[in-house]
Design a protein around this motif. Structure first.
Motif: not given
Lengths: 227, 84
Positions: A22-23, A12, A26, A89-93, A86, A7, A10, A19
């Motif tokens: 933005i990824s 989000p 950035f 890093l935690p939670y990044t896509f 990048l 998951d 995917m 997302l």
């Protein structure tokens, strides 16, 4: 066995905004364009040094006509490097885990090198399909093999990047799940798993940088043959 | 000066709704506001004579927070792994 480990790949979206947008945008914030000042801030100085290092490394083997590719190869390298790092890093896509994006980067650039070669020096470009010194009976087979290897290059470029990053992210998620689950049961094994996770993260940082470099290096090699 | 000219941090809490009614909520207005915000952050924390890792680290931490909030709906549904 729950399949929710995939998951994380995917894309989000919140309120209809994905997302991945933005990824992808950035990294532009992290590389500010330098002012007209003589002495700029530290990040501009570091950035200038780093870009000169990469450009020198990539452009040395190319002839003068190949130097027109400096801007696109440099910006591709910086983009891939930043996106890959990048993503750790935690939670990044990480957009480069999507095969569609990597193929979209690889196919046009490879095709551009191929068409440049076929247009400007067609006999030299086709001559690469047969290595020197081949015994005569082997010539037809070798031409077929070399053509296949030529046509598979963009697929290889894209899939290599995708597979390396996806495998790394999956491993990180699996090992961290294991160490979280083991913590109340066997704390010693959980500690061992956490040490493995630390080593794996260091490996993943290295892989992120190496994969970006390899992608751009191979493209510059394909360019060298054709320009 | 007049209320619409002041930046957001200098507006008092009671005047907030009046301030919002004076902003331009078009695409160009929002983009201009985002650019102004980025420029003031850049000038204050990154474009300094002896900068350190702090400016970029705050940016990266903000990016992590943003990604967390983007993904929140998804992993709030994952059942806790510790409960057997």
């Amino acid at each position: 066995m729950n399949l929710s480990f995939f998951d994380q790949f995917m894309s989000p979206s919140l309120l209809g905004i994905p997302l991945i947008l933005i990824s992808l945008l950035f990294p532009t914030l992290l590389f500010p364009s330098p002012d007209n000042r003589w002495i700029t801030n530290r990040i501009s100085t570091l950035q200038l040094w780093f870009f000169q290092l990469i450009t020198k490394q990539l452009m040395t083997p190319l002839n003068k006509k190949g130097h027109k590719w400096a801007l696109i190869l440099l910006s591709l390298m910086v983009l891939l490097l930043t996106i890959n790092l990048l993503g750790l890093l935690p939670y990044t896509f990480t957009p480069t885990t999507q095969l569609s994006m990597n193929l979209a980067l690889a196919f046009p650039l490879w095709l551009a090198t191929l068409l440049t070669g076929l247009r400007n020096q067609p006999s030299i470009a086709l001559g690469h399909l047969l290595p020197e010194g081949t015994p005569t009976p082997l010539i037809p087979a070798l031409i077929l093999i070399e053509t296949t290897s030529l046509l598979i290059r963009p697929l290889a470029l894209g899939v290599r990047l995708t597979a390396n990053l996806t495998a790394g992210h999956l491993l990180i998620q699996l090992i961290s799940t294991a160490s979280t689950v083991l913590l109340p049961i066997m704390p010693a094994v959980s500690l061992l798993t956490t040490i493995i996770l630390l080593l794996l993260t260091i490996l993943e940082v290295a892989v992120a940088m190496i994969q970006a470099y390899v992608f751009v290096l191979l493209l510059s090699l394909y360019l060298q043959e054709n320009i | 000066g007049p209320l619409s000219e002041r930046p957001l941090l200098e507006v008092r809490l009671g005047e907030l709704h009046t301030w919002i009614s004076t902003c331009h909520f078009s695409a160009q207005g929002l983009l201009g506001a985002a650019q102004k915000a980025w420029n003031s952050y850049y000038a204050k924390y990154i474009n300094v004579r002896r900068g350190g890792p702090a400016g970029i680290s705050m940016l990266l931490a903000g990016y992590c927070l943003l990604s967390y909030s983007w993904n929140y709906q998804h992993f709030s549904k994952i059942s806790c792994l510790g409960s057997h």
